[in-house]
Write an enzyme that holds these catalytic residues in place. Structure first.
Site, short mmCIF file in Angstrom:
data_model
loop_
_atom_site.label_atom_id
_atom_site.label_comp_id
_atom_site.label_asym_id
_atom_site.label_seq_id
_atom_site.Cartn_x
_atom_site.Cartn_y
_atom_site.Cartn_z
N ASP A 1 0.84 -1.18 0.00
CA ASP A 1 0.00 0.00 0.00
C ASP A 1 0.89 1.25 0.00
O ASP A 1 1.85 1.33 -0.78
CB ASP A 1 -0.94 -0.06 1.21
CG ASP A 1 -1.96 1.05 1.25
OD1 ASP A 1 -2.94 0.99 0.49
OD2 ASP A 1 -1.80 1.99 2.04
N ASP B 1 -8.42 -7.29 -5.06
CA ASP B 1 -8.23 -5.97 -4.48
C ASP B 1 -9.05 -4.94 -5.25
O ASP B 1 -8.82 -4.72 -6.45
CB ASP B 1 -6.75 -5.62 -4.52
CG ASP B 1 -6.42 -4.32 -3.81
OD1 ASP B 1 -7.34 -3.64 -3.33
OD2 ASP B 1 -5.22 -3.99 -3.72
N HIS C 1 -6.81 -6.66 -0.89
CA HIS C 1 -5.73 -5.69 -0.74
C HIS C 1 -4.66 -6.12 0.26
O HIS C 1 -3.52 -5.68 0.17
CB HIS C 1 -6.32 -4.35 -0.32
CG HIS C 1 -5.33 -3.23 -0.29
ND1 HIS C 1 -4.62 -2.82 -1.40
CD2 HIS C 1 -4.90 -2.43 0.74
CE1 HIS C 1 -3.82 -1.82 -1.08
NE2 HIS C 1 -3.97 -1.57 0.21
#
Length: 272
Positions: free
Chosen positions: A93, A225, A253
């Site tokens: 991320d 995701d 994710h």
């Protein structure tokens, strides 16, 4: 463990011994997201996972910028203070834009790189990313972050491949850090704004990405995701054609939260 840096006090997990693995988290989580990987890998490696300033158990200075470039500067100081060398870097991320400068610097101490559902390019060149980025980075997003804790209550669950895997206990570990409405804006919404506001930083990553072609890279991707769909993985494949790729079909994710055994096994194979 804790270390006092120029901008504040940083908490970090430091378990195991051997070659160092540095785990860099994104938003709205903290080092807790890497607990499964640390448990599996600390048997043969020194696993280090800091909480960024404002996250987890680290301090939350009011004057800090909380942009990815500011976090990247603090992370560099952290690595310097611990004297880490020959690092295996794991990014996920926002941990990508925060951690990748360590691997892209001319005198990099990163020897191997593991990329999980992240990016290293400007967001505004992709309409599918730019539109939601403009929404959550603006006034509406700020309101939702402050009063609805949107990144944790709305965005996070929606990005799981199977929402049941975000158990109330796990969710609470992240929610408890951001009970304060002001902190949600100061820390979390600052990163939402930076999706478009930190364009120069993302461009600097893309401009140097070829430096990673000589670094062993493993890409682990949760294919369900909703935040970073599979076409983002294809961009990584184009940029780093020599990278090993492990796709996790049932994960979203957070593949290392959703399918930890599968991800740990892929990393162990890569490190061997």
């Amino acid at each position: 463990m804790r270390v006092t840096l120029h901008d504040g006090e940083m908490h970090y997990v430091d378990e195991g011994s051997g070659p160092p693995i540095l785990f860099v988290h994104g938003t709205p989580t903290n080092s807790y997201e890497y607990r499964h990987l640390i448990a599996a890998l600390s048997k043969g490696f020194r696993c280090i996972a800091p909480d960024h300033l404002g996250f987890g158990e680290s301090s939350r200075p009011q004057s800090f910028a909380y942009t990815p470039e500011a976090h990247a500067r603090v992370l560099q100081e952290f690595v310097d203070r611990l004297g880490l060398q020959d690092i295996t870097l794991v990014v996920h991320d926002f941990g990508g834009p925060i951690g990748l400068p360590l691997a892209l610097d001319a005198n990099s101490r990163v020897r191997r790189l593991i990329v999980m559902n992240t990016w290293a390019w400007p967001v505004d060149d992709d309409p599918k990313m730019a539109r939601p980025a403009k929404l959550i980075g603006g006034a509406i997003g700020r309101f939702l972050y402050r009063y609805a804790n949107a990144s944790l209550t709305l965005i996070m669950p929606s990005a799981y491949g199977d929402r049941k895997k975000l158990t109330p206990e796990i969710h609470r570990r992240y929610l408890d850090v951001f009970r304060d409405r002001g902190a949600r804006v100061l820390v979390l919404h600052a990163l939402a704004k930076s999706l478009l506001g930190s364009r120069a930083h993302y461009q600097s990553l893309l401009d140097r990405i070829d430096r990673l072609r000589d670094v062993p890279v493993l890409i682990v991707w949760g294919m369900k995701d909703s935040a970073f769909p599979p076409y983002q993985l294809e961009r990584w494949r184009t940029l780093l054609p020599g990278a090993q790729v492990e796709t996790i079909e049932g994960a979203g994710h957070w593949p290392h939260e959703e399918e930890p055994a599968r991800v740990a096994a892929a990393i162990e194979r890569f490190l061997k």
